[in-house]
Design a protein around this motif. Structure first.
Motif, mmCIF file in Angstrom:
data_model
loop_
_atom_site.group_PDB
_atom_site.id
_atom_site.type_symbol
_atom_site.label_atom_id
_atom_site.label_comp_id
_atom_site.label_asym_id
_atom_site.label_seq_id
_atom_site.Cartn_x
_atom_site.Cartn_y
_atom_site.Cartn_z
ATOM 1 N N ALA A 168 0.950 -1.119 -0.069
ATOM 2 C CA ALA A 168 0.001 0.016 0.064
ATOM 3 C C ALA A 168 0.767 1.403 -0.149
ATOM 4 C CB ALA A 168 -0.834 -0.008 1.267
ATOM 5 N N ALA A 169 1.871 1.304 0.745
ATOM 6 C CA ALA A 169 2.684 2.482 0.995
ATOM 7 C C ALA A 169 3.594 2.596 -0.122
ATOM 8 C CB ALA A 169 3.795 1.976 2.063
ATOM 9 N N ALA A 197 -3.430 -4.932 -15.236
ATOM 10 C CA ALA A 197 -4.105 -6.319 -15.890
ATOM 11 C C ALA A 197 -3.310 -7.565 -15.333
ATOM 12 C CB ALA A 197 -3.645 -6.288 -17.419
ATOM 13 N N GLY A 198 -1.945 -7.331 -15.139
ATOM 14 C CA GLY A 198 -1.113 -8.490 -14.620
ATOM 15 C C GLY A 198 -1.360 -8.830 -13.262
ATOM 16 N N SER A 199 -1.571 -7.770 -12.275
ATOM 17 C CA SER A 199 -2.076 -7.908 -10.800
ATOM 18 C C SER A 199 -3.243 -8.866 -10.754
ATOM 19 C CB SER A 199 -1.826 -6.695 -10.034
ATOM 20 O OG SER A 199 -2.817 -5.841 -10.656
ATOM 21 N N ALA A 200 -4.213 -8.311 -11.768
ATOM 22 C CA ALA A 200 -5.573 -8.984 -11.635
ATOM 23 C C ALA A 200 -5.490 -10.214 -12.054
ATOM 24 C CB ALA A 200 -6.472 -8.113 -12.651
ATOM 25 N N VAL A 213 -3.172 -17.492 2.440
ATOM 26 C CA VAL A 213 -3.882 -16.293 2.876
ATOM 27 C C VAL A 213 -3.029 -15.049 2.624
ATOM 28 C CG1 VAL A 213 -5.449 -15.117 4.338
ATOM 29 C CG2 VAL A 213 -5.480 -17.403 3.919
ATOM 30 N N ASN A 214 -1.776 -15.092 3.186
ATOM 31 C CA ASN A 214 -0.832 -13.782 2.998
ATOM 32 C C ASN A 214 -0.572 -13.418 1.648
ATOM 33 O OD1 ASN A 214 -0.809 -13.481 5.878
ATOM 34 N ND2 ASN A 214 0.804 -14.960 5.901
ATOM 35 N N THR A 219 -1.771 -9.909 -2.727
ATOM 36 C CA THR A 219 -2.133 -9.464 -4.331
ATOM 37 C C THR A 219 -3.383 -8.724 -4.702
ATOM 38 O OG1 THR A 219 -1.160 -11.992 -4.666
ATOM 39 C CG2 THR A 219 -2.340 -10.994 -6.552
ATOM 40 N N LEU A 220 -4.448 -9.148 -3.655
ATOM 41 C CA LEU A 220 -5.691 -8.322 -3.844
ATOM 42 C C LEU A 220 -5.350 -6.845 -3.413
ATOM 43 C CD1 LEU A 220 -8.158 -10.706 -2.169
ATOM 44 C CD2 LEU A 220 -8.295 -9.968 -4.434
ATOM 45 N N VAL A 221 -4.654 -6.484 -2.515
ATOM 46 C CA VAL A 221 -4.284 -5.233 -2.218
ATOM 47 C C VAL A 221 -3.375 -4.604 -3.382
ATOM 48 C CG1 VAL A 221 -2.916 -3.607 -0.570
ATOM 49 C CG2 VAL A 221 -4.391 -5.300 0.403
ATOM 50 N N ALA A 222 -2.377 -5.171 -3.899
ATOM 51 C CA ALA A 222 -1.769 -4.516 -4.911
ATOM 52 C C ALA A 222 -2.758 -4.491 -6.123
ATOM 53 C CB ALA A 222 -0.545 -5.591 -5.362
#
Length: 284
Positions: A168-169, A197-200, A213-214, A219-222
């Motif tokens: 996030a930072a 697109a890549g992170s999705a 889970v971590n 990945t979701l935050v990114a």
């Protein structure tokens, strides 16, 4: 027909089996669509390869834009530094836990390109000492992350748990810079959209192949933050640098600087004529 069967057999043994295993390879090679899990795994593997391939060039447009303009205006050093730190921690965590390289491999290629961008930011700011210090500290930190004798698994787990905050930072300074300037400066649109697109796509591969889970949360935050940057790119698409970013030279040469407001004491032909008339009347 025999040639086609031979090609299918070759693809099954040399392409599909290394990707999805013998059982799923056999089903996919014989077009058995009843196994949803095998199809999902196959799609995940193909996406993973595509993401890694894209990762090798995703920051190249940004690098070319910087070198072409010889400017890093609008780019946040803090964002790239934190993103590089987050990717390095993630690389070490995934590698030491033995997760499939296809689920995180693009980070290695992106990190190399991030190092180039960070170096360019420091070079164009003429900060040679900062460049040498950064490269030294990064090399030592990377060695420590990958060496179990220096950072044990528990410590690495704790570092990776902080990945959400670091991720996030890493995006917030760039998001803030864009919002404040109402412009994306030298930020590359191609790089921004490819990264999103890549992170999705990585969310899907993580769900299919990594039971952690971590990793999923990071990945979701990114993905969410990359989406935010993509939206800013669309909103500020045709926006140039805001007026607050203009330097003194820009202002002094702008047309508005040479125009005179009603309150300025600039003599005009009419005012000079009036003064002359008053002076002649006084003399008379």
């Amino acid at each position: 027909m025999e040639t086609f069967s031979g090609l299918i057999s070759y693809a099954q043994d040399n392409v599909l089996e290394p990707l999805v295993g013998a059982k799923c390879a056999d089903r996919i090679a014989h077009f058995d669509l009843s196994s949803v899990d095998c199809l999902k795994l196959f799609v995940s593997k193909v996406l993973g390869l595509g993401i890694m391939a894209g990762g090798t060039i995703v920051k190249v447009p940004q690098i070319l834009k910087i070198t072409g303009s010889r400017s890093t205006q609008g780019l946040s050093f803090a964002s790239y530094l934190l993103e590089t730190a987050a990717y390095t921690i993630s690389l070490a965590y995934n590698w030491r836990n033995g997760y499939p390289f296809g689920t995180y491999g693009e980070m290695a290629f992106i990190n190399i390109q991030n190092l180039v961008i960070l170096g360019l930011i420091l070079v164009y700011s003429r900060n040679l000492f900062g460049l040498l210090a950064f490269l030294s500290l990064y090399s030592l930190s990377t060695l420590a992350l990958f060496e179990e004798s220096l950072i044990n698994p528990t410590q690495l787990q704790q570092l990776f748990a902080s990945m959400v905050a670091i991720s996030a930072a890493s995006k917030l300074p760039q998001i803030w810079n864009n919002w404040r300037a109402k412009s994306t400066g030298q930020l590359s649109a191609i790089t921004t959209f490819l990264t999103f697109a890549g992170s999705a796509a990585r969310v899907f591969t993580t769900l299919q192949e990594v039971d952690d889970v971590n990793v999923l949360v990071s990945t979701l935050v990114a993905t969410g933050l990359n989406a935010w940057l993509a939206v800013q790119m669309l909103v500020y698409w045709r926006s140039g640098p805001s007026s607050r970013n203009l330097n003194v030279r820009d202002i002094s040469h702008s047309p508005s600087h040479h125009s005179h407001s009603p309150g300025t004491n600039v003599p005009t032909r009419r005012s000079r004529k009036r003064r002359c008339e008053k002076r002649d009347a006084f003399i008379d």
